[in-house]
Design a protein around this motif. Structure first.
Motif, PDB file in Angstrom:
ATOM      1  N   MET A   1       0.853  -1.196   0.000  1.00  0.00           N
ATOM      2  CA  MET A   1       0.000   0.000   0.000  1.00  0.00           C
ATOM      3  C   MET A   1       0.882   1.237   0.000  1.00  0.00           C
ATOM      4  N   GLU A   2       0.435   2.241  -0.735  1.00  0.00           N
ATOM      5  CA  GLU A   2       1.214   3.467  -0.792  1.00  0.00           C
ATOM      6  C   GLU A   2       1.200   4.177   0.545  1.00  0.00           C
ATOM      7  N   MET A   5      -0.583   9.837   0.370  1.00  0.00           N
ATOM      8  CA  MET A   5      -1.678  10.069  -0.571  1.00  0.00           C
ATOM      9  C   MET A   5      -2.143  11.516  -0.500  1.00  0.00           C
ATOM     10  N   ARG A   9      -6.371  13.017  -5.053  1.00  0.00           N
ATOM     11  CA  ARG A   9      -6.176  11.868  -5.937  1.00  0.00           C
ATOM     12  C   ARG A   9      -6.594  10.559  -5.285  1.00  0.00           C
ATOM     13  N   PHE A  10      -7.294  10.675  -4.192  1.00  0.00           N
ATOM     14  CA  PHE A  10      -7.687   9.487  -3.430  1.00  0.00           C
ATOM     15  C   PHE A  10      -9.205   9.374  -3.514  1.00  0.00           C
ATOM     16  N   PHE A  11      -9.664   8.198  -3.905  1.00  0.00           N
ATOM     17  CA  PHE A  11     -11.105   7.996  -4.081  1.00  0.00           C
ATOM     18  C   PHE A  11     -11.743   7.693  -2.726  1.00  0.00           C
ATOM     19  N   LEU A  47     -13.745   0.131  -0.556  1.00  0.00           N
ATOM     20  CA  LEU A  47     -13.184   1.272  -1.281  1.00  0.00           C
ATOM     21  C   LEU A  47     -11.819   1.601  -0.653  1.00  0.00           C
ATOM     22  N   PRO A  48     -11.045   2.510  -1.274  1.00  0.00           N
ATOM     23  CA  PRO A  48      -9.639   2.632  -0.848  1.00  0.00           C
ATOM     24  C   PRO A  48      -9.415   2.820   0.653  1.00  0.00           C
ATOM     25  N   LYS A  51     -10.138  -0.480   2.305  1.00  0.00           N
ATOM     26  CA  LYS A  51      -9.153  -1.474   1.897  1.00  0.00           C
ATOM     27  C   LYS A  51      -7.852  -1.308   2.695  1.00  0.00           C
TER      28      LYS A  51
END
Lengths: 444, 444
Positions: A1-2, A5, A9-11, A47-48, A51
């Motif tokens: 995982m990054e 963020m 740009r993050f959903f 979702l991100p 997750k």
């Protein structure tokens, strides 16, 4: 995982309204924070933001399984019905099992659990007691076609489960394997910020005669539980616990089962009443783990045998050990939230720090935020940067809602003095300090 | 995943015999090395050695998706048939789609791909062009009920896929999104030790009119491919590639599509013959990735619209981008093995070093091995320690079979001089050096 963020740009589709379908606070907050989305009844997308939390929960579960000596595998979601006919559970399992026919019309099913399949793997490859003990686990999606799925991912139909399976030559060895998992579970839940209490449990469709549920206390719990309140203060086994130390693990098990604790199904009123009144704890709980010793229940019908030191063949003694990461996420929220939203423990927070730019477009705010964001990223901190055009009030509300443990607020007035505000999401405490002091604190 | 492992505690059921059912070398080697086990036709379990490789492949895929700006989510395996009726694909998909009825008799299916579901997520939460570009991906199990699954996990029915989906306001933006994934794929395959060549492709049931397959060359490939041989020497885009640089990515795309390359379905004999004979490459290939731009094919029937800068609503332009990690593992083996077994590239090796104790029980061998193992573990090296009682010959054969890049052999004679032998699995080169020199080399 990054690690890092930018929110732009993050959903993360935040809901402004409280979703009506959500009956409990964790379900409400997970929907509002854009962590999950329902796709069908009892079936969710992560979702991100969700997750990230789910991955962190799995990572802790995995580390503690590995520490206890278990080996990670990955079994498929679909199973052949034949295996379940061998164990006799194909008919017995009932309508919760999702039965499927493939294009050749072969009967299959979506695995609700994996005792049969892992026993099949075992019998095909292990022939000698010298290869024992063995514990195989996987983290894989399961399906149970519950008649009334509800509470979001707390009780969904498609759910993620870590299930471990132990194989030993004797019952005595199998009890040690059980104690390994018992100890690993205490450590796992503690690292997730939960206080879980092991309670004697019914064995249900898994079978067996020695079983504990791990229950956390929460007002929205599905089950009524009764225990001695000292459980809330017991020490957790240390990181350097020797999992090969039979007596040592036995002592941990004995201590954690020395006092009364039971769910309503197993409740013994007389035993509970024998506890001094001030020490009785009667509350609602959420089951977050379940472990079973079931001896030769599967090895006998499925022929899982090893040669013993006596040269003879013996059916192996087994147990199974489940934790549901997709259930743990809402359970943790139930245990840790306030009116403004989620309050994540640091160990599983989707981000550990959020940098809030109170005035995107202002050169000094942007500059300070970019520097903070870059430096935190370089230091390996999981950091979210709210670089959106939203109003400051919206940004504060979002940061509180998604529960990031530390907020760093960069506003035009304070940054003119080289200062930012650092807010602790849990306590609400705010401190003004220089950018450098904030960086030192957050990368310490 | 745990960094260090003792083989005596690692479940790795090596097969001595060549499995008869395996037609290609990767399938044979994956079975022999105890990486996988077939559970039903075209359905496999991943055993610990295989799981480690699969995880490392997924980690690289994920890093490159993240680098390209995609957001990771996790959609469920089961989908409602309704979604597919909306897009019109429910009937069209045919028998490869595994159709399921739940206990309420609602029609569902095991997702073979996720265009519909991700479009549903999109339309429910994104309303403005300001939230674009957006690329959502997940790594999840899929099911395609192939009539003839074969070649192990190369062509299985239940398989792991990374599928990404891009959403943009205009075709122009969508082509940039396509180029991002195109570039990310070149980097991904390179990091996996593969040379993949993008070839114009048929779009099949996904649809659309702009599509490339990424093909690696291997004798056992399913498809015949034709290309210019310069592809084998093109430079791979660098790690610091700016994925927001429209012109930069266009240049990468243009370069990698400037020469002739096609699978047999798209082959143009005249164009191929126009290449100077010495530069023609005609070979067999394995498809390891497939990307599509399909415009508004799903957004129109499913009503996925955003408000544009003109205040009007526009159907979004999309593409989808697939890589199959469970297929990549055998593909890498096809590209990298010898008669003795697998030869893993370092980036995805299940372990990077194996310490071979030639005489377990010998005090000096045991001591040296424990020290090496401990020091490598501390240095963060993925190390396997063969501490079993097997004969030295068996240990060598196993180490070669499982393809660990570096073997450190500790034998009683050399260790008396403080020396070990370091063998490079790929070249077969052996060097004798002090324990300290070996440690320095392996932790460098």
């Amino acid at each position: 995982m990054e690690t890092a963020m930018r929110l732009s740009r993050f959903f993360m589709p935040i809901l402004k309204e409280n979703p009506k379908e959500a009956e409990i606070v964790s379900h409400r907050l997970m929907l509002r924070a854009g962590m999950i989305r329902q796709q069908s009844q009892g079936i969710y997308s992560w979702l991100p933001l969700g997750k990230r939390v789910l991955d962190k929960v799995c990572a802790i579960v995995r580390e503690e399984q590995d520490r206890a000596g278990a080996n990670e595998i990955l079994m498929p979601t679909l199973q052949s019905a034949e295996l379940w006919q061998e164990s006799g559970r194909y008919e017995a399992y009932g309508k919760e099992m999702l039965r499927i026919a493939d294009r050749q019309d072969r009967p299959m099913l979506y695995g609700p659990t994996n005792e049969e399949m892992v026993t099949d793997i075992f019998r095909s490859s292990v022939k000698s007691y010298k290869d024992l003990p063995l514990n195989l686990y996987h983290i894989q999606w399961k399906f149970r076609d519950e008649i009334r799925p509800r509470f979001g991912t707390m009780r969904s139909r498609e759910f993620l489960m870590k299930d471990a399976y132990s194989f030993d030559l004797t019952k005595e060895d199998a009890i040690h394997a059980y104690n390994r998992m018992f100890t690993a579970y205490l450590r796992t839940f503690d690292r997730l910020g939960l206080r879980a209490i092991p309670m004697r449990a019914d064995t249900g469709p898994i079978g067996g005669n020695h079983s504990h549920e791990f229950i956390i206390l929460a007002d929205t719990g599905e089950s009524e539980v009764f225990c001695h309140k000292d459980f809330t203060e017991f020490d957790i086994p240390a990181e350097d616990t020797d999992f090969d130390d039979v007596k040592g693990l036995e002592a941990i098990f004995d201590k954690w089962t020395s006092l009364y604790a039971a769910t309503s199904e197993m409740h013994d009123e007389a035993a509970f009443d024998a506890i001094p009144e001030g020490d009785r704890l009667s509350a609602r709980g959420i089951e977050v783990g379940h472990i079973f010793y079931f001896g030769t229940k599967y090895s006998e019908p499925m022929g899982a045998k090893v040669q013993g030191p006596d040269g003879k063949e013996h059916f192996v003694h087994s147990g199974s050990y489940g934790i549901g990461p997709s259930r743990l996420v809402p359970a943790i929220i139930e245990a840790s939230h306030d009116d403004n939203g989620i309050i994540w423990p640091d160990s599983i927070a989707p981000f550990n720090v959020v940098v809030i730019n109170m005035k995107s477009g202002d050169a000094s705010c942007d500059g300070a935020c970019e520097k903070l964001y870059g430096d935190l990223q370089k230091a390996g901190v999981d950091v979210l940067y709210d670089d959106t055009d939203d109003r400051a009030g919206t940004k504060f509300a979002t940061a509180d809602l998604i529960g990031v443990p530390t907020q760093v607020v960069v506003g035009p007035r304070s940054i003119a003095n080289g200062e930012v505000e650092v807010k602790n999401r849990r306590t609400g405490e705010r401190e003004t300090m220089t950018v450098e002091a904030a960086l030192n604190r957050l990368t310490a």
